[in-house]
Scaffold this active site. Structure first.
Site, PDB file in Angstrom:
ATOM      1  N   HIS A 287       0.994  -1.010   0.105  1.00 46.80           N
ATOM      2  CA  HIS A 287       0.022  -0.065  -0.097  1.00 46.80           C
ATOM      3  C   HIS A 287       0.871   1.293   0.043  1.00 46.80           C
ATOM      4  O   HIS A 287       2.038   1.118   0.268  1.00 46.80           O
ATOM      5  CB  HIS A 287      -0.697   0.004   1.200  1.00 46.80           C
ATOM      6  CG  HIS A 287      -0.302  -0.126   2.433  1.00 46.80           C
ATOM      7  ND1 HIS A 287       0.507   0.957   3.135  1.00 46.80           N
ATOM      8  CD2 HIS A 287       0.287  -1.303   3.537  1.00 46.80           C
ATOM      9  CE1 HIS A 287       0.997   0.664   4.167  1.00 46.80           C
ATOM     10  NE2 HIS A 287       0.882  -0.635   4.219  1.00 46.80           N
TER      11      HIS A 287
ATOM     12  N   VAL B  75       0.660   7.646   7.922  1.00 44.98           N
ATOM     13  CA  VAL B  75       1.387   8.422   8.943  1.00 44.98           C
ATOM     14  C   VAL B  75       2.197   7.601   9.997  1.00 44.98           C
ATOM     15  O   VAL B  75       3.346   7.875  10.032  1.00 44.98           O
ATOM     16  CB  VAL B  75       0.002   9.367   9.789  1.00 44.98           C
ATOM     17  CG1 VAL B  75       0.857   9.968  10.861  1.00 44.98           C
ATOM     18  CG2 VAL B  75      -0.493  10.138   8.771  1.00 44.98           C
TER      19      VAL B  75
ATOM     20  N   GLU C 178      -3.169  -7.382   6.965  1.00 44.39           N
ATOM     21  CA  GLU C 178      -1.849  -7.671   7.611  1.00 44.39           C
ATOM     22  C   GLU C 178      -1.964  -8.261   9.081  1.00 44.39           C
ATOM     23  O   GLU C 178      -2.939  -8.177   9.513  1.00 44.39           O
ATOM     24  CB  GLU C 178      -1.408  -6.260   7.972  1.00 44.39           C
ATOM     25  CG  GLU C 178       0.156  -6.012   8.863  1.00 44.39           C
ATOM     26  CD  GLU C 178       1.096  -6.589   8.035  1.00 44.39           C
ATOM     27  OE1 GLU C 178       1.260  -7.878   7.586  1.00 44.39           O
ATOM     28  OE2 GLU C 178       2.275  -5.783   7.699  1.00 44.39           O
TER      29      GLU C 178
END
Length: 177
Positions: A9, A13, A84
């Site tokens: 991806h 942040v 994930e």
């Protein structure tokens, strides 16, 4: 012989802050959105023969897949097995923390409330076995931890090589079955 493409991806942040995202649903940064669109442009320009995009349902991968699809017109489908790894007690902690690095070497460790690497490998290997048996060329849009597992399916790796392997945001690799 079939092919599968894999990309991580776009930037988040927590990537910038060097934090473990894991199963925590962290959105893309503005740069992450740009990276995803740029990857779509690259795939379009290179005329990659991708039939379908399978993506992790976590927002950072879903948004990456959406941007790629908007540029390329390739159909998308969420694939929960690409989520994930849940790093449990280590989510939001420094990616390069010594305690996490030590724990990560234990493939049966569930990190308290998380998921072991063995369980992640089981779901990813099952998915790859299904793709191998099929006729489609797919792009998998997922995460760095999933990238390690996918690579280990195709390439013999030592434990140290497995733990050290990583991909940049929106980097793409291809593997042949």
């Amino acid at each position: 012989m079939g092919t599968v493409y894999f990309t991580r991806h776009g930037q988040t942040v927590w990537n910038v802050e060097n934090k473990i995202c894991g199963a925590t649903d962290i959105p893309l940064t503005q740069l992450g959105h740009q990276q995803a669109r740029a990857l779509g442009e690259r795939l379009l320009a290179e005329q990659c023969p991708i039939d379908r995009i399978l993506y992790s349902p976590l927002i950072r991968a879903a948004e990456t897949a959406r941007h790629i699809a908007e540029v390329t017109g390739i159909p998308t489908q969420p694939e929960p097995r690409l989520t994930e790894q849940n790093f449990g007690i280590y989510e939001s902690t420094p990616r390069d923390g010594m305690e996490f690095r030590t724990a990560k070497a234990q493939f049966v460790n569930s990190f308290g409330t998380g998921e072991s690497m063995l369980r992640v490998a089981q779901r990813i290997y099952n998915l790859l076995d299904e793709l191998k048996a099929g006729r489609e060329t797919c792009l998998l849009v997922a995460h760095n931890g999933i990238a390690r597992v996918v690579r280990s399916y195709f390439v013999d790796m030592t434990n140290a090589e497995y733990a050290a392997y990583g991909m940049h945001n929106c980097e793409i690799v291809s593997y042949s079955f």
